[in-house]
Design an enzyme around this catalytic site. Structure first.
Site, PDB file in Angstrom:
ATOM      1  N   GLY A  31       0.600  -1.137   0.027  1.00 40.60           N
ATOM      2  CA  GLY A  31       0.426  -0.159  -0.136  1.00 40.60           C
ATOM      3  C   GLY A  31       0.632   1.348  -0.340  1.00 40.60           C
ATOM      4  N   ASP A  32       2.087   1.170   0.616  1.00 43.15           N
ATOM      5  CA  ASP A  32       2.778   2.730   0.234  1.00 43.15           C
ATOM      6  C   ASP A  32       3.492   2.494  -0.631  1.00 43.15           C
ATOM      7  OD1 ASP A  32       2.484   2.954   3.548  1.00 43.15           O
ATOM      8  OD2 ASP A  32       4.343   1.175   3.619  1.00 43.15           O
TER       9      ASP A  32
END
Length: 306
Positions: free
Chosen positions: A251-252
């Site tokens: 997600g980062d």
């Protein structure tokens, strides 16, 4: 000055790969144990630098071995760490990341100093000179103060509040944010869709949903791709099929790709393609940080239109 400032957690991750998660009173085999830098803000800053976007980091670590190692690793990648606060009395936050054979991630956190930093630790000049501020999990008051300061000087803001968006009190920060990143679970909590049996959670979800009405939502659907909801407009990308090895940090990486693409003037469709490619590359390899580059992304996106 850096084009992007990332504010939030800087951790030390201990990743345990296991053959399977044990049942209660059961046992699993640890196949490998690796220590490395982690934390959502640190991961995004590292990903942006890999994509050629100069980035600074605002966060806090302890004055200990883990803190020194985390900052040194980031600095070696080219992240500007001058605004990382070194806390003399308190440990660097350590996260124990358990990854099963299917690549699913479970996190055990130990208390630490990753939310000790304050908005005042970032001077006015670099914030005003930056193109973008990216916020991740941090103390709500700090997030709100940074978002308002960025908004006042015309610096765009994105926010990836994480799994506790429904109960951490981020409603003061959200009105000053341009983009909010949420996965499916977080979106359900934020929009009050999964709280029918919990009146307190439903109330919190409703308040967050109201605060989100003026922001652009970037929704991460994992292997099913992602979408942007900008008012009544919807922009969708199906993602890329991969065999997940470790979804830590995916997600980062997605946020790094989306921000880098938008700063480059890309449409929402192109930004989603880049973001999904970054997430896919990270999920296909062990660890929270994959070496992102435009060459690697071009190979995966196969020249999709901008």
């Amino acid at each position: 000055m850096s084009r992007v400032i990332c504010a939030g957690h800087v951790n030390w991750d201990v990743t345990l790969r296991v053959d399977a998660l044990p049942d209660p009173d059961g046992e699993a085999t640890v196949e490998s144990r690796v220590g490395a830098g982690g934390g959502s803000a640190a991961n995004v800053a590292s990903g942006l630098v890999g994509l050629g976007v100069s980035s600074s980091l605002l966060g806090s670590v302890g004055d200990d071995e883990h803190g020194h190692a985390a900052v040194a690793e980031l600095a070696s990648k080219g992240v500007d760490c001058r605004y990382v606060v070194n806390v003399e009395h308190g440990p660097t936050t350590v996260k124990y990341v358990v990854v099963d054979a299917a690549g699913e991630v479970f996190v055990l956190g130990s208390p630490g100093v990753n939310e000790v930093f304050e908005a005042a630790d970032l001077p006015e000049e670099p914030l005003a000179a930056a193109d973008h501020l990216h916020l991740t999990s941090q103390a709500p008051a700090t997030a709100a103060a940074l978002a308002r300061r960025a908004d006042a000087v015309g610096t765009t803001v994105s926010f990836d509040p994480g799994r506790r968006i429904g109960d951490r009190g981020y409603t003061d920060a959200l009105p000053a944010v341009d983009y909010v990143f949420l996965n499916d679970r977080e979106a359900a909590a934020a929009l009050g869709e999964a709280s029918a049996n919990d009146s307190d959670a439903a109330t919190n979800g409703s308040a967050v949903a109201t605060a989100l009405e003026r922001t652009t939502l970037v929704l991460k659907h994992g292997p099913k791709g992602a979408e942007v909801r900008d008012g009544d407009e919807r922009h969708v990308h199906p993602g890329y099929p991969i065999d997940a090895v470790d979804t830590t940090g995916a997600g980062d990486a997605f946020a790094s790709g989306f921000i880098a693409a938008r700063l480059d003037g890309a449409s929402y469709e192109r930004a989603l393609a880049v973001a999904n490619a970054c997430g896919a590359l990270t999920a296909a390899e062990p660890g929270a940080r994959t070496q992102l580059s435009w060459d690697r992304l071009d190979d995966l996106t196969d020249g999709e239109n901008t």
